[in-house]
Design an enzyme around this catalytic site. Structure first.
Site, PDB file in Angstrom:
ATOM      1  N   ARG A   1      24.834 -27.911  21.258  1.00 15.34           N
ATOM      2  CA  ARG A   1      24.992 -26.953  22.423  1.00 15.34           C
ATOM      3  C   ARG A   1      26.541 -26.547  22.327  1.00 15.34           C
ATOM      4  NH1 ARG A   1      21.114 -25.597  25.055  1.00 15.34           N
ATOM      5  NH2 ARG A   1      22.413 -24.682  26.905  1.00 15.34           N
ATOM      6  N   LEU A   2      27.129 -26.669  21.251  1.00 18.48           N
ATOM      7  CA  LEU A   2      28.534 -26.397  20.969  1.00 18.48           C
ATOM      8  C   LEU A   2      28.435 -24.882  20.386  1.00 18.48           C
ATOM      9  CD1 LEU A   2      30.133 -29.741  19.549  1.00 18.48           C
ATOM     10  CD2 LEU A   2      30.274 -28.786  21.695  1.00 18.48           C
TER      11      LEU A   2
END
Length: 201
Positions: free
Chosen positions: A178-179
Site C-alpha cells: 500500500r505504498l
C-alpha cells in the site's frame, strides 16, 4: 522530480492521461473511458455518477450530457466539477478537479452525428433525471421522436458537451504494501504553469 519516471514521465499531464487511457483501452474489459463525475447541489450536498469521457483535448477533458439533467443544473450553479478514472486492470487512477464550460457548437454537432441512430433518438426522447412512469412510456416517446425526427435527427438544443479545464490532476498507481505512487499537478488558474508534487500514499 528525479523519480518521476516510467508511467509518470512527461511534461504535459494531458499527454500522460492520454497514454494511460490508451493503455487501459487494451486491458480494461468494459468502458475504459468511464469516469465517476462529482458535482454538488446548491446546498453543497455532493452527487456522483458514471459518465463516459469522450475526449482528452490539449487543455480539457470532454464529456456529453443532457443540459436539463441534475448534473447540468449543478454544473451551471457551481461552474466546477471533479472526476476519477479507475482502472482495476492497471491498478491506476486519475483524479481531476476543475472549471467547467459548455461545448454546444460544431464539435458537439460532430460528436452527436457520430453516435448510433438509436442513441441520437434516445437523446431526444429522454427527459434525463426526471420521473418516469414506466419503461413502456419511454419507448413510446422514442417511437414518437422517430416519427417526428426521421433517420437523421439534428442535435437537440438541450444536449451537448462539457469541458473540464483542470486546476488539479493527480496520477495514482498501486504500490506494494500500500505504498502507492502519487503525483499531483496543480495550478491556481488555467493560464498558470503547473506545480508538480509527489504525495504520500
Amino acid at each position: 522530480m528525479s523519480d518521476r519516471d516510467g508511467i509518470f514521465a512527461g511534461n504535459d499531464p494531458f499527454d500522460i492521461a492520454r497514454a494511460w487511457l490508451e493503455e487501459a483501452s487494451k486491458a480494461e474489459p468494459n468502458d475504459p473511458n468511464a469516469i465517476a463525475l462529482a458535482t454538488a447541489d446548491a446546498e453543497g450536498l455532493p452527487n456522483v455518477r458514471m459518465v463516459l469521457l469522450k475526449e482528452i483535448e490539449a487543455e480539457a477533458f470532454v464529456f456529453y450530457s443532457n443540459y436539463e439533467s441534475k448534473k447540468a443544473s449543478e454544473i451551471a450553479h457551481a461552474g466546477k466539477a471533479a472526476f476519477v478514472m479507475h482502472w482495476k486492470s492497471l491498478a491506476r487512477q486519475i483524479r481531476v478537479r476543475g472549471l467547467v464550460s459548455k461545448e454546444d457548437g460544431e464539435v458537439a454537432d460532430s460528436y452527436y452525428r457520430s453516435r448510433s441512430l438509436k442513441s441520437r433518438l434516445g437523446a431526444w426522447a429522454s427527459r434525463q433525471s426526471q420521473p418516469l412512469t414506466s419503461r413502456a412510456s419511454l419507448m413510446a416517446d422514442v417511437a414518437k421522436v422517430t416519427m417526428q425526427k426521421g433517420m437523421d435527427p439534428e442535435r437537440p438544443p438541450f444536449w451537448g458537451g462539457y469541458r473540464i479545464a483542470p486546476l488539479e490532476i493527480e496520477f495514482w498507481s498501486d504500490g506494494q504494501f500500500r505504498l502507492h505512487d502519487r503525483f499531483r499537478w496543480s495550478r491556481i488558474a488555467i493560464d498558470q504553469d503547473w506545480e508538480i508534487t509527489r504525495l504520500n500514499p
